[in-house]
Design an enzyme around this catalytic site. Structure first.
Site, PDB file in Angstrom:
ATOM      1  N   HIS A  60       0.831  -1.208   0.000  1.00 17.10           N
ATOM      2  CA  HIS A  60       0.000   0.000   0.000  1.00 17.10           C
ATOM      3  C   HIS A  60       0.863   1.253   0.000  1.00 17.10           C
ATOM      4  O   HIS A  60       0.602   2.199  -0.723  1.00 17.10           O
ATOM      5  CB  HIS A  60      -0.900   0.015   1.246  1.00 17.10           C
ATOM      6  CG  HIS A  60      -2.186  -0.703   1.051  1.00 17.10           C
ATOM      7  ND1 HIS A  60      -3.398  -0.069   1.041  1.00 17.10           N
ATOM      8  CD2 HIS A  60      -2.455  -2.013   0.833  1.00 17.10           C
ATOM      9  CE1 HIS A  60      -4.362  -0.944   0.845  1.00 17.10           C
ATOM     10  NE2 HIS A  60      -3.823  -2.140   0.720  1.00 17.10           N
ATOM     11  N   ASP A 105      -3.983   6.970   2.334  1.00 12.61           N
ATOM     12  CA  ASP A 105      -4.530   5.710   1.853  1.00 12.61           C
ATOM     13  C   ASP A 105      -6.047   5.802   1.998  1.00 12.61           C
ATOM     14  O   ASP A 105      -6.552   6.339   2.998  1.00 12.61           O
ATOM     15  CB  ASP A 105      -3.996   4.563   2.710  1.00 12.61           C
ATOM     16  CG  ASP A 105      -4.248   3.206   2.065  1.00 12.61           C
ATOM     17  OD1 ASP A 105      -3.272   2.573   1.627  1.00 12.61           O
ATOM     18  OD2 ASP A 105      -5.436   2.769   1.993  1.00 12.61           O
TER      19      ASP A 105
END
Ligand code: UDP
Length: 458
Positions: free
Chosen positions: A20, A122
């Site tokens: 990520h 994120d």
């Protein structure tokens, strides 16, 4: 530290598990190259920052001049020693994360001497939307998987109402009420959307659910993808969010070279193999396949006679591989370059989003072995929507793997897959074209310029 009060200060909040933080950092470095006056404070755990910022492709001088500055935040354990991510370590991280980020932002503002003017995070971090709201600054979440899984999360409440409705015809397990999902079934959905009867939502499920409800408030939802990869889904998402911006594939927009770190000489080994003869195998950074599955795949490879390059995580079981003549087992491969290599003919993958994009850019059809999360949905997309790979699901046998290997590498079917993935590869390259005659170039370049407006001006 820069003290010019006009400098733009952007805070970046990374999710430190799986793959990520790496694509987020790629995006931030691209933004930094385009906005040389801005400072980017990048927050992740020390473990994550260490692996991201020690990349061999950057000289220390470069790091020093960089306006992307890493900050370590706690990982939720007392001594910051969480090892491999498990459900427990991820939950511990999430429990402590808002406080850790809040303190981090205050510290970064002191160091840089400029108030934070924009929050990039994120997409998992729905609360970053609230933090930005309190500060009255823009929030830009990055979704690090594909548009289709994003759309299914977005419709979580809708999907739950439908399948939890006692009037609902239980035989009908299709998702044809969602745009572009007629060939999908409820079992293809990412984890956390449907909560099995008798179970309650885990902290992770709750986070995903809140994310779905919060994303429409974002100034722009951005994704490592390109519009043409799934234009119907992308067009639909554009109608649901203030802005939905396709910025990828990041391996092509990257202002820094992709990771070419090749300690095991994979590329040199590949150069000694025949064109399109090698099976590349990798299950990403988290999945450790069960020993039985590994054994079955090894058997299939032996019987097929194909050579293979395997980025292997798992038990140190060398006896299993001993007799295999033409295979190379490594703990790390420069995957982006491997998938571009002409010797590679098929990719056995867990269907992580980064791997899928890299396979498209390399033009290599996939053999899909999904494990969890969004991987089932990605597999179904590869097989049924794009026709660029085959699925080997669940308890697969040697025969299943052999069939998949032959279909991709030998049979007519594989030829069709290579043609179709070749078309997608071309579209991916077109999306990132920088054309001096056209101010904003390909679609991902145009979306990037749109994002720059938000980042630099708010
Ligand atoms: N990767 C790599 N070399 C390896 C194994 C993985 O470079 O030996 C990289 C790969 O190129 C990709 C990432 O690790 O960018 C895996 O990301 P993905 O989204 O596919 O899976 P995840 O790690 O999130 O499960």
């Amino acid at each position: 530290a820069p003290t010019d009060p006009t400098t733009r200060h952007v805070a970046v909040l990374a999710f430190p598990f799986g793959t990520h933080a790496a694509p987020l950092l790629t995006l931030v470095r691209d933004l930094s190259a385009a906005a040389p006056d801005a400072v980017f404070s990048f927050f992740s755990t020390s473990r994550s920052n260490k692996s991201l910022f020690s990349s061999s492709s950057s000289s220390s001088e470069e790091e020093e001049n960089s306006k992307v500055v890493p900050y370590d935040i706690g990982d939720g354990t007392r001594d910051g020693s969480a090892a491999a991510p498990t459900i427990e370590t991820v939950d511990a991280f999430l429990n402590a994360v808002t406080g850790n980020f809040e303190r981090g932002l205050v510290e970064a503002e002191k160091v840089v001497g400029v108030k934070i003017g924009c929050l990039v995070s994120d997409a998992f971090f729905w609360f970053a939307g609230e933090m930005a709201g309190e500060r009255r600054i823009p929030w830009v979440p990055l979704w690090t998987s594909g548009p289709r899984s994003l759309l299914s999360h977005f419709y979580t409440d809708h999907i739950r109402r439908r399948f939890e409705d006692p009037e609902h015809n239980k035989e009908d397990q299709t998702l044809n009420f969602l745009p572009g999902f007629s060939s999908f079934r409820v079992t293809d959905l990412p984890l956390g959307i449907i909560i099995p009867p008798g179970k309650s939502e885990s902290p992770f499920d709750i986070m995903l659910h809140k994310m779905a409800q919060t994303l429409p408030k974002a100034n722009a939802v951005v994704i490592n993808s390109f519009h043409q990869i799934d234009s119907q889904i992308s067009t639909h998402l554009k109608t649901q969010f203030h802005k939905f911006l396709n910025l990828g594939p990041f391996t092509l927009t990257n202002t820094k070279p992709n990771n070419e770190y090749d300690p095991n000489n994979c590329l040199e080994w590949l150069s000694r193999q025949n064109p399109r003869s090698v099976v590349y195998i990798s299950f990403g950074s988290l999945v450790v396949p069960h020993a039985d599955k590994v054994a079955i795949l090894v058997e299939a490879l032996k019987e097929s006679g194909f050579s293979f390059l395997w980025s292997y995580r798992g038990e140190n079981n060398t006896t299993l591989f001993e007799e295999t003549l033409n295979g190379k087992l490594v703990s790390w491969a420069p995957q982006v370059e491997v998938l571009k290599h002409p010797s590679v003919g098929a990719f056995v993958t867990h269907c992580g989003w980064n791997s899928i994009l890299e396979s498209i850019v390399g033009g290599v059809p996939m053999i899909c072995c999904p494990f969890f999360g969004d991987q089932m949905m990605n597999m179904r997309t590869i097989e049924d929507v794009w026709g660029i790979g085959v699925g080997v699901e669940g308890v697969a046998s040697k025969h299943d793997f052999l069939k998949a290997l032959r279909s991709v590498l030998v049979e007519e079917e594989g030829k069709g897959m290579r043609e179709r993935i070749g078309v997608m590869k071309k579209l991916a390259y077109e999306a990132v074209i920088v054309d001096d005659n056209v101010v904003d170039g390909g679609s991902s370049r145009r979306d990037f310029n749109d994002l720059m407006e938000i980042i630099t001006k708010g």
